[in-house]
Every structure is written in C-alpha cells, then in structure tokens.
Design a protein around this motif. Structure first.
Motif, PDB file in Angstrom:
ATOM      1  N   LEU A   1       0.843  -1.194   0.000  1.00 33.30           N
ATOM      2  CA  LEU A   1       0.000   0.000   0.000  1.00 33.30           C
ATOM      3  C   LEU A   1       0.879   1.245   0.000  1.00 33.30           C
ATOM      4  O   LEU A   1       1.920   1.281   0.665  1.00 33.30           O
ATOM      5  N   GLN A   2       0.431   2.274  -0.712  1.00 39.94           N
ATOM      6  CA  GLN A   2       1.252   3.480  -0.806  1.00 39.94           C
ATOM      7  C   GLN A   2       0.368   4.720  -0.941  1.00 39.94           C
ATOM      8  O   GLN A   2      -0.642   4.704  -1.644  1.00 39.94           O
ATOM      9  N   VAL A   3       0.754   5.774  -0.225  1.00 34.33           N
ATOM     10  CA  VAL A   3       0.087   7.067  -0.332  1.00 34.33           C
ATOM     11  C   VAL A   3       1.175   8.126  -0.498  1.00 34.33           C
ATOM     12  O   VAL A   3       2.366   7.804  -0.541  1.00 34.33           O
ATOM     13  N   SER A   4       0.761   9.366  -0.576  1.00 38.95           N
ATOM     14  CA  SER A   4       1.708  10.483  -0.539  1.00 38.95           C
ATOM     15  C   SER A   4       1.142  11.514   0.442  1.00 38.95           C
ATOM     16  O   SER A   4       0.138  11.257   1.093  1.00 38.95           O
ATOM     17  N   ALA A   5       1.784  12.664   0.522  1.00 40.22           N
ATOM     18  CA  ALA A   5       1.318  13.684   1.464  1.00 40.22           C
ATOM     19  C   ALA A   5       1.357  15.059   0.818  1.00 40.22           C
ATOM     20  O   ALA A   5       2.230  15.350  -0.007  1.00 40.22           O
ATOM     21  N   SER A   6       0.395  15.892   1.219  1.00 43.85           N
ATOM     22  CA  SER A   6       0.385  17.307   0.854  1.00 43.85           C
ATOM     23  C   SER A   6       0.654  18.106   2.120  1.00 43.85           C
ATOM     24  O   SER A   6      -0.020  17.905   3.141  1.00 43.85           O
ATOM     25  N   LEU A   7       1.640  18.985   2.064  1.00 41.82           N
ATOM     26  CA  LEU A   7       2.062  19.745   3.241  1.00 41.82           C
ATOM     27  C   LEU A   7       1.801  21.225   3.038  1.00 41.82           C
ATOM     28  O   LEU A   7       2.103  21.777   1.978  1.00 41.82           O
ATOM     29  N   GLY A   8       1.255  21.864   4.056  1.00 36.35           N
ATOM     30  CA  GLY A   8       1.139  23.315   4.086  1.00 36.35           C
ATOM     31  C   GLY A   8       1.993  23.854   5.210  1.00 36.35           C
ATOM     32  O   GLY A   8       1.948  23.336   6.328  1.00 36.35           O
ATOM     33  N   VAL A   9       2.788  24.877   4.946  1.00 35.24           N
ATOM     34  CA  VAL A   9       3.769  25.355   5.915  1.00 35.24           C
ATOM     35  C   VAL A   9       3.598  26.856   6.142  1.00 35.24           C
ATOM     36  O   VAL A   9       3.416  27.628   5.187  1.00 35.24           O
ATOM     37  N   THR A  10       3.659  27.259   7.411  1.00 36.53           N
ATOM     38  CA  THR A  10       3.705  28.673   7.763  1.00 36.53           C
ATOM     39  C   THR A  10       4.766  28.857   8.825  1.00 36.53           C
ATOM     40  O   THR A  10       5.193  27.883   9.464  1.00 36.53           O
ATOM     41  N   PHE A  11       5.195  30.092   9.027  1.00 32.67           N
ATOM     42  CA  PHE A  11       6.325  30.349   9.914  1.00 32.67           C
ATOM     43  C   PHE A  11       5.950  31.370  10.993  1.00 32.67           C
ATOM     44  O   PHE A  11       5.020  32.168  10.843  1.00 32.67           O
ATOM     45  N   TYR A  12       6.713  31.315  12.073  1.00 30.41           N
ATOM     46  CA  TYR A  12       6.527  32.229  13.202  1.00 30.41           C
ATOM     47  C   TYR A  12       7.914  32.584  13.735  1.00 30.41           C
ATOM     48  O   TYR A  12       8.798  31.738  13.773  1.00 30.41           O
TER      49      TYR A  12
END
Length: 668
Positions: free
Chosen positions: A339-350
């Motif tokens: 089984l295989q998936v991928s990922a979507s990443l959202g990034v913000t900074f502080y």
C-alpha cells in the motif's frame, strides 16, 4: 452523696432500701448481692453501678462497702462511700475509641518523637509499607524514602511543620520490597501547653491506583489512541510553548499541516484495519524523520501537524519537509499487499510581521496544505500572507460593528439544553446574531473575530448579558423558569480588571433575576491564558451565585491541574469530537477521557453538537446525559422558547435508556 444521686439533702440519708431505689434494676441486684455477702461473710465490696437521676439521666458511680464487726466478730453494720465516675468513664471511652481508631484505621498512622524517631505505628502502616512494627520502631521515616523528592521538597515540608504545625500533600515512598508507591500524607505536630512540639503524627493512604488512573486519563486526553502521537489537545500546548521559545531565542518556528493523499481509497478498498496499519506505520516513519525537539501530532483521520523548532531561517526547514514527504510516500506492507500514499504539506512560519496566535498559524498551514493539493499533491506549499488578506476581505470593519451595536442591529437567539434521558429542559445558551440590513442574519463567526482583541468586544459582551437577563425576566413573567441560561464570555471581556464589578452592576438592573440562573461560558483557551486572574474571577462570581462552564473543552490543554484550580461547574465537550464520534475512534476515545475527567473531578458535563438520535444514544452509553445541538433544537428567538419547551419530548431511544447499561458504542 446527695449531689451524686441528685437528692435533696433535706430528705436525709436514705437507708439501704432507699439507696437501692436510686439505681437501675441491674445495679440494685448487684448492690444487694454484695451487701448480703458482706453481712454474711464479712467480705468488702467495690462496684461500678448506674444511678438514675430524678430527670431520668443515667450516671455511673463507684461504690465501696466495708463491714464493721463487734467484739464477737459479728458484722453489725456497713460503712461505705460513693464516687461519681462520669468524667472518668468518658475519658476511658475516649482512650478506647482512640485506640480502636489507631488499630482499625485503613490509613497508615505513624507517631514519632520531635526529633523524628518512630515510636509507634498501626497495622495499616505494615499493610501499606510491608515493614513490621519491630522493623521500624526506633527508625526514622527516611527508611521509606524513594528518592523522587529532592531536598527542597523536604525543606518546604519542615518549614510548614515548624511554622504552621502541619503539612499535607502527595509523596512518593518505597515499600520494603522496593516498590515505589504514592501516598496522600498529612503530618501534624502535637504540642504541649507551652507550644513546644512533643510528637508528630502522620496519617497516610496509598493512592498509587488513583495516580495510575490519573496518568491513564492524562494519556487518553493528550495522546492519539491509534498512533500514540500527541493529539490536538497536547499539540495546542506544545505549539504555545514553541512560540514562546522562538520569541525568547529569536529563532524561526515552522508549523506544517500534513494530509495524506489517497488514504481514503485504502480504507474503502481494503478496510479500516489496513488503513489503521498504514497510519501507524507512517506516523512512526514521519516521527523518525524529525528531530528530537520537534513535535508530530495527529489531529484525526489522516491529518497530522508537525512543529519544527529552532531554525535559523525558512530555508532550514526544507530538508525536514522533504524528509516528511519521503517518509509519507514509502510503501507499507499489509499481508500480501503493498500500500502506498503520498502527502500534501502546508507550511507557515513564526514569528511574523504582525501578531498572530496559535490557532491562526494552524489555519494558515491548513490553507497552504489545501493549495498543495490543488497544485498536484505530494509537495509542500508555503503560506501566502497577501493571498490570505485577500481571502479575509469579506469581514466587516471594526467601525461597522460599532455602528451595528449603536443601531441595535444585534439580536439574541437561544439554543435549548436538555437532559436526554429524563427529558428535562435544563436551560439554554444565548447566541448573538447580526441582523445585517443588507446581508441578512449573520452568524457570530462573520463579525466577532473582528473585535476579539478590541475594547468593543467588552461592550458587545455586556450587551449580550443585559439582553439575556431581560429575556429571562420576560420568560419568568410568562411562567417559564429555566434553571440556567448561559452567555459566552470572551477572553478580552474576562480579563477586564473590573469584570466582577461590571457584572454586579448589570445584575443590579435586573433584580427580579436570581444570579444563580445565569451561567458564564468561557473558552478553555481563554481560561488558561491567565490562570490566577481567571480563577479569582470565577471564585468571586461563585460567591454571587453565578457559575462558570468551560466551553469547547478538549480543544485546549485540559490539564488535571487546571481542572483542580478552576472552580467551574460544567464542562462542555467541543462539538468537533461529538460530530465524528460515530466514525472516528479517536474522537470516541477523547470523549471517554473527557467524561472520565469530569466524573473524577465531580464536574457536570454537557455535549454540544448533538445532531442525530444516534449521537445522543452513544453519549448516554458513555455516561453523558446533558446535551444541545441541531438534533435537539436549532437556535431560535427568545419568543419561541416557551412553546418549544412545552412541546419538546425526548426520543424514545433516549427516554427508555437504561443508565445501568455501560456498553461502549462501537465505531466504524
């Protein structure tokens, strides 16, 4: 003698028959038997008898008789004395009672000298510690020391003992077999008339099981049941700490919102067991891809958040973000399947150029994650602040909200709260709406965020309280008396130094409303922002009769310590947990933990967001009877509440629910 028997001296000294009449029948028989033996054999006697006073009171006395003989050795008369032993008998009873308590108490008891040498213990001490009496008499209580408390702890303890004469708290000690256990300990100094300590008496009970249960509840409340990663509750605390850390060290902090691509297809085609295996495996891999000080949390489903700390600049996060993508995309073996998936990443900074809180950071990262999915998935996207400001353009300005308050454009709606099992309507929650002249009826989310950090939030909040009390008075005049009507109090309003005085003035304008019928709902995150100040406000309001509820419970850091310190009467379970409880085992586990915490701290608990009969039934199974939500009633104008109360009846599945049935509902 006359005083002992309560007899008038003017009546003279009674003879033997007269004296016998002054005793109980049993004592009279004892006296006659002793007198006969004394006369016939010359035997003196000592008896403890019970007198009957003129008012019927029984009083013990000690009686002695001495035979007197003539020159031929015959007993010619008896001499004797009578002594009131009431006080002695009382003292002896106290001694017997104290000895019985000492011997039979379930708590361990230790008595030491002023220098700390053990001089006596009870049986419970041996049962709890494993040490016999012979092994500890003459020893110092240090024989139980576990090493978990440092020198400063004991210094503070002795400071209280010498200064206050007592100390109470929790201590970790060690049994004879080496096992460490927790005890609830109270030590008191025994002082003489001059105030000099002669002994110390320690009373303790084994609370190891309670501490273990507390730890389990803490873990359930703060860690994901499936992956054992921090959940959204603990994430909130970790993120707050990381933000403060970044400010102190002047370093960058990255918040990464991660959603798995293609995970739903695995659940649909191969079942939840396969899906859970993928989640657990990938959670472990992604955690390994981060550094020791970073945090990876699971929000639920296939959504995760990573908090990356101590970065010199944004570019320092690129390698870690790529490692997260690689970890999420690695194949997972499940039986004969790969089984295989991928990922979507959202990034913000502080930190950012403008002040921003933790919730806003998460929203920014979530929005960027959505953009990553739109852009093709299996990638990361950095949050665009300019784009975000454009998306916020629909919010009403601060000036417009002020005009709305002046023009009386705000209205109150009320959502009923009920006991699902008994069918009782226990109250209602006041909810503000904006009757906008152009846009129609607006929900609070459309305008309250604009003013949450402005003084106008206080004016709007006090308007809500005043209008709620006005509506309650109208209901009372029409024969409807709700036990409690709650209003939401924002952080800005609650943190006003004169909050209590302002509340008193509002209540004074509505003398027909008893303050006990008004309840304040405060967000958990608001209550924890300044614990000491909020705790003081809650205490002062409680003295007036106004109680507090902790709203959206479970979305902040629900520490046992906070629950102990905050005198809130009610915990409101956040609707986000209730909404998905029938499908998401994580939300169900959180609900069980929250309800358990409420029971442990003797707080009432109410669930919001009950949308279906099935939700209510599941909550009843978990032990939660109080609820509100669209499945019961939508918010409505105050004028509609009396008719709704008169007509409402609980669903049969709720009213027929057997409270003894503790079956936990399953989720799928």
């Amino acid at each position: 003698m006359f005083r002992i028997f309560g007899r008038d001296p003017a009546l003279g000294t009674p003879n033997l028959q007269g004296q016998a009449a002054l005793y109980t029948p049993q004592s009279t028989q004892q006296l006659y038997a002793a007198v006969n033996l004394a006369v016939s054999e010359g035997t003196p006697y000592e008896l403890e008898l019970m007198t009957v006073q003129p008012d019927g009171e029984l009083r013990p006395c000690f009686v002695m008789g001495f035979p007197e003989r003539d020159e031929r050795g015959r007993v010619v008369r008896l001499a004797g004395l009578v002594q009131d032993i009431t006080q002695r008998m009382r003292e002896e009873e106290k001694i017997r009672l104290a000895a019985s308590v000492f011997s039979h108490a379930r708590e361990g008891i230790t008595i030491t000298t002023a220098s700390g040498t053990i001089v006596d213990i009870n049986d419970a001490f041996t049962r709890i510690t494993g040490y016999s009496r012979e092994e500890v008499i003459g020893q110092n209580p240090r024989v139980l020391k576990s090493g978990r408390q440092d020198a400063a702890f004991y210094a503070a303890m002795w400071g209280d003992l010498t200064g206050l004469g007592h100390w109470s708290g929790e201590v970790w000690n060690r049994r004879k077999n080496g096992e460490v256990y927790a005890e609830l300990l109270t030590i008191s100094a025994v002082r003489d008339a001059q105030g000099i300590t002669q002994q110390y008496v320690a009373l303790f009970s084994d609370i190891t099981t309670i501490k273990e249960q507390q730890n389990q509840l803490e873990h359930i409340a703060h860690f994901d049941a499936l992956t054992d990663l921090p959940n959204r509750v603990l994430l909130a605390d970790r993120l707050q700490q990381a933000m403060a850390h970044a400010q102190r060290r002047q370093k960058q902090l990255a918040v990464t919102y991660l959603d798995l691509d293609g995970f739903k297809a695995i659940n649909d085609h191969h079942g939840h067991e396969a899906g859970d295996h993928v989640l657990v495996t990938l959670a472990h891999r992604m955690k390994q891809a981060l550094r020791e000080g970073d945090t990876l949390a699971r929000l639920g489903g296939d959504e995760f958040v990573a908090v990356l700390i101590d970065m010199e600049d944004m570019a320092a996060s690129w390698p870690m973000l790529n490692r997260l993508l690689e970890a999420a995309a690695q194949p997972v073996q499940w039986d004969d399947l790969t089984l295989q998936v991928s990922a979507s990443l959202g990034v913000t900074f502080y930190p950012q150029s403008q002040d921003i809180d933790a919730d806003q950071l998460l929203r920014q990262a979530d929005q960027a994650m959505y953009q990553a999915k739109v852009a093709g998935k299996n990638r990361y996207q950095i949050f665009n602040a300019v784009q975000d400001r454009d998306l916020r353009g629909h919010h009403e300005s601060l000036e417009r909200v002020r005009l709305a308050l002046e023009n009386r454009e705000f209205v109150l709606y009320f959502q009923p709260k009920v006991n699902m099992r008994s069918g009782q309507v226990i109250g209602a929650e006041a909810l503000i709406r904006w009757q906008h002249p152009e846009k129609g009826l607006l929900a609070p989310a459309e305008f309250l965020p604009v003013i949450e950090d402005h003084a106008l939030a206080v004016d709007v909040g006090e308007w809500v309280i005043d209008q709620t009390l006005t509506q309650m008075a109208q209901w009372q005049a029409n024969g409807l008396n709700l036990a409690q009507v709650s209003v939401n109090v924002g952080a800005r309003q609650l943190q006003q130094g004169d909050f209590v005085d302002r509340l008193k003035r509002i209540l004074a304008r509505h003398p027909q409303i008893n303050p006990v019928h008004l309840q304040m709902e405060v967000l958990e995150t608001s209550a924890l922002s300044d614990m000491a100040q909020v705790s003081q406000v809650i205490e002062e309001c409680a003295q007036m009769g106004v109680m507090f509820a902790l709203d959206d419970f479970g979305t902040g850091y629900s520490s046992l310590t906070y629950l102990k310190r905050l005198r809130v009467a009610l915990l409101k379970i956040d609707q986000s947990f209730v909404r998905d409880m029938l499908e998401d085992p994580d939300d169900l586990a959180i609900l069980q933990g929250v309800i358990g915490l409420a029971a442990a701290f003797k707080r009432q608990v109410i669930a919001e967001g009950v949308e279906t009969i099935e939700h209510g039934t599941a909550l009843l199974h978990l032990g939660c009877e109080l609820a509100q939500g669209y499945g019961i009633a939508r918010p409505m104008p105050g004028a509609d509440i009396p008719a709704w109360v008169a007509a409402w009846r609980p669903d049969g599945a709720w009213s027929e629910f057997n409270s003894l049935d503790d079956t936990v509902p399953s989720v799928g």
